[in-house]
Design a protein around this motif. Structure first.
Motif, PDB file in Angstrom:
ATOM      1  N   GLY A  83     -48.017  48.017  -1.678  1.00 48.10           N
ATOM      2  CA  GLY A  83     -49.454  48.077  -1.173  1.00 48.10           C
ATOM      3  C   GLY A  83     -49.546  46.552  -0.601  1.00 48.10           C
ATOM      4  N   ALA A  84     -50.028  46.713   1.258  1.00 53.49           N
ATOM      5  CA  ALA A  84     -49.995  45.236   1.113  1.00 53.49           C
ATOM      6  C   ALA A  84     -51.802  45.358   2.015  1.00 53.49           C
ATOM      7  N   LEU A  85     -51.991  44.661   2.120  1.00 51.18           N
ATOM      8  CA  LEU A  85     -53.319  43.962   2.832  1.00 51.18           C
ATOM      9  C   LEU A  85     -53.344  43.150   3.602  1.00 51.18           C
TER      10      LEU A  85
ATOM     11  N   ASP B 238     -66.114  37.081  -5.086  1.00 50.95           N
ATOM     12  CA  ASP B 238     -65.794  36.599  -4.012  1.00 50.95           C
ATOM     13  C   ASP B 238     -64.356  37.342  -2.986  1.00 50.95           C
ATOM     14  N   LEU B 239     -64.556  36.877  -1.963  1.00 45.89           N
ATOM     15  CA  LEU B 239     -63.726  37.237  -1.047  1.00 45.89           C
ATOM     16  C   LEU B 239     -62.039  38.207  -1.256  1.00 45.89           C
ATOM     17  N   PRO B 240     -61.335  36.570  -1.842  1.00 50.22           N
ATOM     18  CA  PRO B 240     -59.514  36.461  -1.825  1.00 50.22           C
ATOM     19  C   PRO B 240     -59.830  37.679  -3.498  1.00 50.22           C
ATOM     20  N   GLN B 241     -60.853  37.896  -3.661  1.00 53.62           N
ATOM     21  CA  GLN B 241     -60.616  39.264  -5.252  1.00 53.62           C
ATOM     22  C   GLN B 241     -60.732  40.261  -4.428  1.00 53.62           C
ATOM     23  N   VAL B 242     -62.118  40.065  -3.622  1.00 51.54           N
ATOM     24  CA  VAL B 242     -62.144  41.295  -3.562  1.00 51.54           C
ATOM     25  C   VAL B 242     -61.329  42.881  -2.053  1.00 51.54           C
ATOM     26  N   LEU B 243     -60.219  41.090  -2.114  1.00 50.03           N
ATOM     27  CA  LEU B 243     -59.302  41.651  -0.747  1.00 50.03           C
ATOM     28  C   LEU B 243     -57.865  41.974  -1.969  1.00 50.03           C
ATOM     29  N   ARG B 244     -57.726  41.656  -3.085  1.00 54.10           N
ATOM     30  CA  ARG B 244     -56.656  41.546  -4.156  1.00 54.10           C
ATOM     31  C   ARG B 244     -56.913  42.682  -4.639  1.00 54.10           C
ATOM     32  N   SER B 245     -58.437  43.364  -5.120  1.00 53.82           N
ATOM     33  CA  SER B 245     -58.410  44.242  -5.779  1.00 53.82           C
ATOM     34  C   SER B 245     -58.975  45.874  -4.867  1.00 53.82           C
ATOM     35  N   ILE B 246     -58.758  45.449  -3.535  1.00 56.67           N
ATOM     36  CA  ILE B 246     -58.590  46.744  -1.858  1.00 56.67           C
ATOM     37  C   ILE B 246     -57.007  46.656  -2.457  1.00 56.67           C
ATOM     38  N   VAL B 247     -56.593  46.129  -2.129  1.00 56.69           N
ATOM     39  CA  VAL B 247     -54.701  46.475  -2.400  1.00 56.69           C
ATOM     40  C   VAL B 247     -54.097  47.083  -3.614  1.00 56.69           C
ATOM     41  N   GLU B 248     -54.729  46.498  -4.898  1.00 54.54           N
ATOM     42  CA  GLU B 248     -54.672  47.172  -6.524  1.00 54.54           C
ATOM     43  C   GLU B 248     -55.360  48.865  -5.884  1.00 54.54           C
ATOM     44  N   ALA B 249     -56.132  48.676  -5.758  1.00 54.14           N
ATOM     45  CA  ALA B 249     -56.735  50.009  -5.700  1.00 54.14           C
ATOM     46  C   ALA B 249     -56.313  51.291  -5.118  1.00 54.14           C
ATOM     47  N   ALA B 250     -55.791  51.035  -3.931  1.00 61.61           N
ATOM     48  CA  ALA B 250     -55.474  51.635  -2.586  1.00 61.61           C
ATOM     49  C   ALA B 250     -53.677  52.373  -3.613  1.00 61.61           C
ATOM     50  N   VAL B 251     -52.351  51.368  -4.046  1.00 65.16           N
ATOM     51  CA  VAL B 251     -51.691  52.057  -4.506  1.00 65.16           C
ATOM     52  C   VAL B 251     -52.325  52.191  -6.097  1.00 65.16           C
ATOM     53  N   VAL B 252     -52.801  52.285  -6.693  1.00 69.29           N
ATOM     54  CA  VAL B 252     -53.157  53.935  -7.581  1.00 69.29           C
ATOM     55  C   VAL B 252     -53.523  54.707  -7.358  1.00 69.29           C
ATOM     56  N   LEU B 253     -54.465  54.767  -5.900  1.00 64.17           N
ATOM     57  CA  LEU B 253     -54.695  56.119  -5.556  1.00 64.17           C
ATOM     58  C   LEU B 253     -53.722  56.882  -4.669  1.00 64.17           C
ATOM     59  N   VAL B 254     -53.193  56.315  -4.101  1.00 68.97           N
ATOM     60  CA  VAL B 254     -52.153  57.276  -3.320  1.00 68.97           C
ATOM     61  C   VAL B 254     -50.699  57.596  -4.160  1.00 68.97           C
TER      62      VAL B 254
END
Length: 569
Positions: free
Chosen positions: A63-65, A42-58
């Motif tokens: 964070g924002a997309l 699901d594209l909206p959920q994919v975008l949300r997962s990317i931002v959440e993962a980026a915040v944790v990684l760095v």
């Protein structure tokens, strides 16, 4: 000294072990993040997962997309770290100016210890949390820049480092693959929805459903599939450069149903002659719209496609979203042309069906008229001739009188049948504007059965089809409707008789009921209107008790053109 040396070596080894462990843990986190964003479709959920993962990684606080639209501005902006209440206080989401737009203009990683010192920085709006360190990387889907990841406020350090940039760039690559997969899945599901909707429409067309139901299904399905707030089908008005709505659904349905669209309007005109969907990101401010902007009120993004069938354009299909809504893209509008062709087919089939029904109706009327003329009239005429020849053998005066009366009745019956035949053959339309007085009176009498609780008796005599001018016919129908309404409301009748007669240059409408008569307390405004209609035409209105006693008898009598009756006879 050897012991100190050993302690230093052990300490340095511990630091390196911790660094290796940190790198290992971070690598595991990166791999887990890549897997997590790749699991979603699901594209909206994919975008949300990317931002959440980026915040944790760095280890970022915010964070924002940002998704880049066709106008090279941010069409979507997903945030992490800012609550709903805080977001509402900040106001409208950014569109891609300032530092955020820098990554749109120059899609390459950008790392800053203090974002306010960058030349493209515009500062923050009121109620925005303070931010200093910044890291941004673009997300590419194949060769297309889909959007950008923005991270601010490194928690464990003053600024983001090279490793953070590398990790985030790696995540952006994985994000591009996940986004592409989600988009392909979304397009596949969208095509399936269009196919299912087309199947529904085709099935309804084959069952011979009314065109209004088919059009409503078409507009409603299209509106739901592309998430539009308004749907409209407008048809060409014959002989005019205008289009009238055949059906409107959704936002402003009532208002748009009565509007007239000009074919000279730049946007509508472009859609009428287009071979592809015509799209506007903001229709109210589109230079192609004309001066009359009522039809575009309350709309932002709009898409229009022509309704074509049989090599001609019948109208347009319009779909719109509210202002500030997401503009229509190719994925939304690609199948619309084929879907609009089904709407045009529904209109074409409805027109053909009306023509076929009209032809069948006229053929039936011709057949009935022919049978009446060739069979009924001839037999009645033969019976009359036989009775007339029998009169010379009749010696009893009373028998002679009865025979004469019977022959006269047969003559009157023949005249009535001839009038009916003439009415059938001159009835050339199915619309109210083409109905004759006979049909309109029959329809009014039939419609009154609901309010009366029983069907009134009806008798029509004379040449009412051509012997009564159109304006007098209109008055007669109005008088009949008022008389039947009064009988239903006030009389309590169990039987009502209606007689319409056109003879000797005079039209007489008689309505008789067996009710309680006209009560004294009832207002007579309706009767006054009937009398005024009669006086206007040079006639009279008489209201009294029926001859059998009890009830009411209303007689509305007006002169008609003797020329018309003579011509028909």
């Amino acid at each position: 000294m050897p012991k100190l040396r050993l302690d230093e070596l052990l300490g340095e080894l511990q630091v390196r072990i911790d660094a290796v462990r940190g790198t290992r843990d971070r690598l595991h986190s990166l791999l887990e993040a890549v897997l997590s964003v790749g699991r979603e479709l699901d594209l909206p959920q994919v975008l949300r997962s990317i931002v959440e993962a980026a915040v944790v990684l760095v280890d970022a606080e915010y964070g924002a997309l940002g998704v880049i639209g066709g106008d090279q501005k941010l069409s979507e902006f997903l945030t992490v770290g800012i609550g709903e209440e805080e977001r509402s206080e900040i106001g409208a989401l950014p569109s891609g100016h300032g530092l955020l737009g820098e990554l749109i203009r120059h899609p390459s990683p950008l790392r800053l210890p203090e974002l306010s010192e960058h030349s493209a920085s515009y500062g923050f709006p009121a109620h925005h949390p303070p931010m200093h360190s910044f890291l941004g990387v673009p997300i590419r889907v194949r060769d297309e820049v889909f959007g950008n990841l923005y991270l601010t406020e490194k928690r464990s350090a003053r600024e983001f480092d090279v490793e953070d940039e590398s990790v985030l760039s790696t995540l952006a690559v994985a994000a591009g693959v996940a986004i592409e997969n989600a988009r392909l899945y979304e397009e596949t599901m969208l095509r399936e929805r269009w196919q299912r909707a087309s199947g529904k429409v085709t099935s309804m067309l084959l069952t011979g459903a009314p065109s209004a139901d088919v059009l409503e299904l078409i507009v409603d399905e299209a509106r739901k599939i592309v998430s539009a707030d308004m749907g409209l089908i407008a048809e060409h008005v014959p002989g005019e450069e205008t289009l009238r709505p055949a059906l409107a659904v959704g936002l402003g349905r009532e208002e748009r149903s009565g509007l007239v669209l000009s074919a000279r309007d730049g946007f509508v005109g472009a859609a009428l002659g287009a071979a592809a969907p015509v799209v506007s990101a903001d229709i109210e401010h589109d230079a192609r719209t004309g001066e009359d902007e009522a039809q575009w009120a309350g709309l932002g993004p709009v898409v229009a496609v022509p309704l074509g069938a049989g090599g001609k354009t019948r109208g347009v299909l319009l779909l719109g979203r509210v202002p500030a809504g997401t503009p229509f893209g190719d994925v939304d509008t690609g199948p619309l042309l084929g879907f609009a062709d089904q709407a045009a087919l529904a209109l074409e089939l409805a027109e053909r069906r009306r023509d076929a029904e009209q032809l069948t109706l006229l053929q039936d009327r011709d057949r009935i008229a022919r049978d009446l003329h060739d069979l009924a009239i001839q037999r009645l005429f033969a019976a009359g001739m036989t009775l007339q020849s029998t009169q010379r053998f009749m010696e009893h005066p009373e028998g002679m009188e009865r025979l004469t009366r019977t022959v006269d009745d047969l003559d009157d019956t023949i005249k009535i049948i001839r009038s009916t035949i003439f009415g059938l053959r001159t009835h050339s339309g199915v619309g109210r504007e083409s109905e004759g007085l006979r049909g309109r009176v029959a329809e009014a009498v039939s419609a009154s059965a609901t309010s009366l609780g029983f069907p009134p008796a009806l008798r029509i005599e004379g040449l009412v089809e051509t012997g009564v001018p159109g304006d007098i016919a209109d008055h007669a129908v109005a008088v009949l409707g008022e008389a039947l309404s009064n009988a239903a409301r006030h009389s309590g009748a169990q039987a009502v008789d209606v007689r319409l007669q056109c003879a000797r240059g005079e039209l007489t409408l008689t309505v008789t009921d067996d009710g309680c008569g006209v009560p004294g307390g009832v207002g007579r405004s309706g009767l006054k209107n009937l009398e005024e209609r009669a006086v206007t035409l040079g006639g009279t209105l008489a209201l009294g008790e029926r001859p059998e006693g009890g009830g009411t008898r209303l007689v509305w009598r007006v002169p008609v053109s003797a020329d018309g009756a003579a011509d028909e006879g």
